[in-house]
Scaffold this motif. Structure first.
Motif, PDB file in Angstrom:
ATOM      1  N   GLU A   1       0.678  -1.019   0.007  1.00  0.00           N
ATOM      2  CA  GLU A   1       0.341   0.104  -0.192  1.00  0.00           C
ATOM      3  C   GLU A   1       0.842   1.244  -0.105  1.00  0.00           C
ATOM      4  O   GLU A   1       2.002   1.199   0.563  1.00  0.00           O
ATOM      5  N   PRO A   2       0.175   2.280  -0.512  1.00  0.00           N
ATOM      6  CA  PRO A   2       1.102   3.737  -0.511  1.00  0.00           C
ATOM      7  C   PRO A   2       0.920   4.148   1.027  1.00  0.00           C
ATOM      8  O   PRO A   2       0.242   3.451   1.789  1.00  0.00           O
ATOM      9  N   ILE A   3       1.877   4.867   1.336  1.00  0.00           N
ATOM     10  CA  ILE A   3       2.048   5.173   2.987  1.00  0.00           C
ATOM     11  C   ILE A   3       1.007   6.381   2.899  1.00  0.00           C
ATOM     12  O   ILE A   3       0.503   6.756   4.206  1.00  0.00           O
ATOM     13  N   HIS A   4       0.444   7.156   2.075  1.00  0.00           N
ATOM     14  CA  HIS A   4      -0.531   8.087   2.392  1.00  0.00           C
ATOM     15  C   HIS A   4      -2.058   7.575   2.749  1.00  0.00           C
ATOM     16  O   HIS A   4      -2.341   6.442   2.444  1.00  0.00           O
ATOM     17  N   GLY A   5      -2.720   8.336   3.085  1.00  0.00           N
ATOM     18  CA  GLY A   5      -4.105   8.083   3.443  1.00  0.00           C
ATOM     19  C   GLY A   5      -5.119   8.352   2.310  1.00  0.00           C
ATOM     20  O   GLY A   5      -4.638   8.470   1.339  1.00  0.00           O
ATOM     21  N   SER A   6      -6.273   8.687   2.695  1.00  0.00           N
ATOM     22  CA  SER A   6      -7.534   8.631   1.585  1.00  0.00           C
ATOM     23  C   SER A   6      -7.588  10.132   1.244  1.00  0.00           C
ATOM     24  O   SER A   6      -8.287  10.371   0.203  1.00  0.00           O
ATOM     25  N   ALA A   7      -6.690  11.231   1.603  1.00  0.00           N
ATOM     26  CA  ALA A   7      -6.786  12.495   1.056  1.00  0.00           C
ATOM     27  C   ALA A   7      -8.115  12.940   0.636  1.00  0.00           C
ATOM     28  O   ALA A   7      -8.188  13.153  -0.459  1.00  0.00           O
ATOM     29  N   HIS A   8      -8.815  13.280   1.720  1.00  0.00           N
ATOM     30  CA  HIS A   8     -10.236  13.779   1.374  1.00  0.00           C
ATOM     31  C   HIS A   8     -10.227  15.164   0.599  1.00  0.00           C
ATOM     32  O   HIS A   8     -11.248  15.237  -0.140  1.00  0.00           O
ATOM     33  N   ASP A   9      -9.199  15.912   0.803  1.00  0.00           N
ATOM     34  CA  ASP A   9      -9.220  17.309   0.186  1.00  0.00           C
ATOM     35  C   ASP A   9      -9.027  17.058  -1.155  1.00  0.00           C
ATOM     36  O   ASP A   9      -9.331  18.101  -1.906  1.00  0.00           O
ATOM     37  N   ILE A  10      -8.464  15.973  -2.064  1.00  0.00           N
ATOM     38  CA  ILE A  10      -8.324  15.956  -3.406  1.00  0.00           C
ATOM     39  C   ILE A  10      -9.098  14.948  -3.930  1.00  0.00           C
ATOM     40  O   ILE A  10      -9.366  14.581  -5.359  1.00  0.00           O
ATOM     41  N   THR A  11      -9.910  14.215  -3.389  1.00  0.00           N
ATOM     42  CA  THR A  11     -10.650  12.887  -3.516  1.00  0.00           C
ATOM     43  C   THR A  11     -11.747  13.291  -4.561  1.00  0.00           C
ATOM     44  O   THR A  11     -12.287  14.216  -4.615  1.00  0.00           O
ATOM     45  N   GLY A  12     -11.707  12.660  -5.690  1.00  0.00           N
ATOM     46  CA  GLY A  12     -12.877  13.039  -6.675  1.00  0.00           C
ATOM     47  C   GLY A  12     -12.354  14.025  -7.778  1.00  0.00           C
ATOM     48  O   GLY A  12     -12.890  14.072  -8.898  1.00  0.00           O
ATOM     49  N   LYS A  13     -11.223  14.699  -7.482  1.00  0.00           N
ATOM     50  CA  LYS A  13     -10.832  15.480  -8.502  1.00  0.00           C
ATOM     51  C   LYS A  13      -9.872  15.126  -9.571  1.00  0.00           C
ATOM     52  O   LYS A  13      -9.593  15.675 -10.342  1.00  0.00           O
ATOM     53  N   GLY A  14      -9.438  13.708  -9.571  1.00  0.00           N
ATOM     54  CA  GLY A  14      -8.645  12.924 -10.455  1.00  0.00           C
ATOM     55  C   GLY A  14      -7.230  13.335 -10.406  1.00  0.00           C
ATOM     56  O   GLY A  14      -6.697  13.489 -11.616  1.00  0.00           O
ATOM     57  N   ILE A  15      -6.738  14.165  -9.374  1.00  0.00           N
ATOM     58  CA  ILE A  15      -5.432  14.877  -9.304  1.00  0.00           C
ATOM     59  C   ILE A  15      -4.502  13.919  -8.525  1.00  0.00           C
ATOM     60  O   ILE A  15      -3.211  14.238  -8.396  1.00  0.00           O
ATOM     61  N   ALA A  16      -4.732  12.823  -7.595  1.00  0.00           N
ATOM     62  CA  ALA A  16      -3.893  12.145  -6.960  1.00  0.00           C
ATOM     63  C   ALA A  16      -2.979  11.446  -7.640  1.00  0.00           C
ATOM     64  O   ALA A  16      -2.600  10.953  -8.852  1.00  0.00           O
ATOM     65  N   ASN A  17      -1.728  11.641  -6.919  1.00  0.00           N
ATOM     66  CA  ASN A  17      -0.563  11.014  -7.580  1.00  0.00           C
ATOM     67  C   ASN A  17      -0.421   9.523  -7.383  1.00  0.00           C
ATOM     68  O   ASN A  17      -0.595   8.922  -6.469  1.00  0.00           O
ATOM     69  N   PRO A  18      -0.594   8.681  -8.695  1.00  0.00           N
ATOM     70  CA  PRO A  18      -0.784   7.171  -8.507  1.00  0.00           C
ATOM     71  C   PRO A  18       0.554   6.523  -8.243  1.00  0.00           C
ATOM     72  O   PRO A  18       0.656   5.117  -8.162  1.00  0.00           O
ATOM     73  N   LEU A  19       1.744   7.162  -8.020  1.00  0.00           N
ATOM     74  CA  LEU A  19       2.956   6.743  -8.143  1.00  0.00           C
ATOM     75  C   LEU A  19       3.321   5.862  -7.053  1.00  0.00           C
ATOM     76  O   LEU A  19       3.909   4.654  -7.065  1.00  0.00           O
ATOM     77  N   ALA A  20       2.695   6.274  -5.848  1.00  0.00           N
ATOM     78  CA  ALA A  20       2.868   5.386  -4.754  1.00  0.00           C
ATOM     79  C   ALA A  20       2.299   4.028  -4.694  1.00  0.00           C
ATOM     80  O   ALA A  20       2.864   3.013  -4.289  1.00  0.00           O
ATOM     81  N   SER A  21       0.840   3.938  -5.389  1.00  0.00           N
ATOM     82  CA  SER A  21       0.173   2.683  -5.556  1.00  0.00           C
ATOM     83  C   SER A  21       1.071   2.068  -6.663  1.00  0.00           C
ATOM     84  O   SER A  21       1.346   0.626  -6.572  1.00  0.00           O
ATOM     85  N   VAL A  22       1.641   2.600  -7.668  1.00  0.00           N
ATOM     86  CA  VAL A  22       2.554   1.790  -8.633  1.00  0.00           C
ATOM     87  C   VAL A  22       3.557   1.107  -7.950  1.00  0.00           C
ATOM     88  O   VAL A  22       3.978   0.093  -8.424  1.00  0.00           O
ATOM     89  N   LEU A  23       4.209   2.010  -7.323  1.00  0.00           N
ATOM     90  CA  LEU A  23       5.579   1.383  -6.572  1.00  0.00           C
ATOM     91  C   LEU A  23       5.005   0.175  -5.510  1.00  0.00           C
ATOM     92  O   LEU A  23       5.910  -0.561  -5.078  1.00  0.00           O
ATOM     93  N   SER A  24       3.966   0.559  -5.000  1.00  0.00           N
ATOM     94  CA  SER A  24       3.519  -0.791  -4.165  1.00  0.00           C
ATOM     95  C   SER A  24       3.248  -1.882  -4.849  1.00  0.00           C
ATOM     96  O   SER A  24       3.738  -3.138  -4.596  1.00  0.00           O
TER      97      SER A  24
END
Ligand code: NAD
Length: 356
Positions: free
Chosen positions: A274-297
């Protein structure tokens, strides 16, 4: 290779980033001729909404039956502002760790050269840093007896470690050091704590079995200072739950952004990535989250659970190439990044797939 991977996106941007993580796994399977099958399960707030339980039995059964789990994040603002809520998303996370016996948390801290400027530490100190943390996850002060006495005016949390618990994580760290630069730093507070004295004793007793690994013992206060002063001196670091919790967050700053760091929780059965980050409510649904932590997971999953090092390195090289080609997501862009090089989550995923 035939493997069954469970995707557990969880809440918030967990959904958005694991979608990209899964596409990367599919691309790798196609490129290297593997047969990965996928199933999906609920955890966290979405699981509470659907079943009333943050970790439904069905999810746990699917986790146990799978070869590895790609996990997103859990959390919802509703609970963050209501500490008295009895059922909470993070209970799902803790129960998952306990039920799957995930006693070792691995966190690689590797800085991509292109992001040197994104860190708050000077580039000349950071360049070339590559640390692999092993944090013990199921013992220590977090799980010992706790309570209040003297009419509630005194509180206590008891730290406890058994020889068995220290040995099993230390062996994982020694084994990992063997595949890297062959340096192991064991972090403790053996000048003050009895649990740390046992910790050091066990690591010292194991060391002769790994003559090719150079072992160093460091007090946690000194390690906290050294991580910032000279991060390159570390290769593999092994430490207890509480020290690891604090030091890994400190070390995450070496890599610049939360959106870039992956972790693995492993035990004796299914591993969770898993990524070390959380669910980041502030940017949820905006489609701007960095997916690289998940990719590196996903890269960690292939390496650790399936032993597919070349496949894993292919993903890391594609991330490196994406950054070298100048692409950024919003969180790792700076004033010099042209607007047309700033990608949303989906576009970052597509550019990455091309590079794989
Ligand atoms: P967070 O990691 O979700 O976000 C911290 C900051 O980093 C936010 O500004 C966020 O927008 C940014 N960020 C995080 N990941 C990003 C990404 N991939 N791309 C771009 N920006 C990113 O931490 P938080 O805000 O403290 O917590 C939000 C929720 O997540 C809470 O409910 C918390 O309990 C939960 N949480 C869950 C986990 C987990 O599931 N393992 C870990 C930490 C926090």
């Amino acid at each position: 290779m035939k493997k069954n991977i469970l995707i557990v996106p969880g809440d918030g941007i967990g959904q958005e980033v694991t979608e990209v993580g899964k596409k990367v796994l599919e691309k790798i399977a196609e490129k290297f001729g593997h047969e990965f099958t996928y199933d999906e399960a609920l955890i966290g707030h979405v699981a509470i909404e659907a079943t009333g339980n943050p970790l439904p039995d069905e999810t746990l059964e699917k986790m146990r039956a799978s070869d590895a789990v790609l996990f997103g994040a859990v959390g919802h603002p509703k609970y963050d502002n209501d500490p008295s809520a009895k059922v909470r998303p993070e209970q799902g996370l803790l129960k998952m760790r306990k039920e799957l016996g995930l006693y070792a948390n691995l966190r690689p801290i590797k800085l991509f050269d292109e992001l040197l400027e994104a860190s708050s530490i000077k580039p000349e100190i950071l360049k070339g840093s590559d640390i692999l943390f092993f944090r013990e996850l199921t013992g220590d002060i977090y799980f010992g007896e706790k309570g209040r006495k003297n009419d509630g005016d005194t509180a206590y949390d008891i730290a406890e470690y058994s020889r068995f618990e220290v040995e099993r994580i230390a062996r994982k760290a020694f084994d990992a050091a063997r595949t890297r630069r062959k340096k192991l730093c064991s972090v403790d507070k053996a000048n003050v704590l009895e649990t740390s004295r046992l910790w050091r004793e066990v690591v010292q007793q194991l060391a002769p079995e790994y003559p090719d690994v150079e072992v160093e013992h460091m007090f946690v206060d000194s390690a906290a200072m050294m991580l910032i002063k000279d991060p390159r001196r570390f290769d593999v670091v092994v430490t207890a739950n509480l020290f690891g919790d604090i030091l890994t967050d400190e070390a995450s700053q070496i890599a610049g952004s939360m959106g870039m760091l992956a972790s693995a929780s492993i035990g004796d059965s299914t591993g969770v990535y898993e990524p070390i980050h959380g669910s980041a409510h502030d940017i949820t649904g905006k489609g701007i989250a960095n997916p690289l932590a998940s990719v590196l997971s996903a890269a960690l999953l292939l390496d650790i659970s399936f032993g597919l090092k070349e496949e894993s390195d292919t993903i890391i090289a594609a991330v490196d190439k994406l950054l070298k080609d100048g692409f950024r997501t919003r969180d790792i862009a700076d004033a010099s990044t042209p607007e047309n090089m700033i990608l949303n989550t989906q576009a970052a995923g597509e550019e990455l797939l091309k590079r794989i």
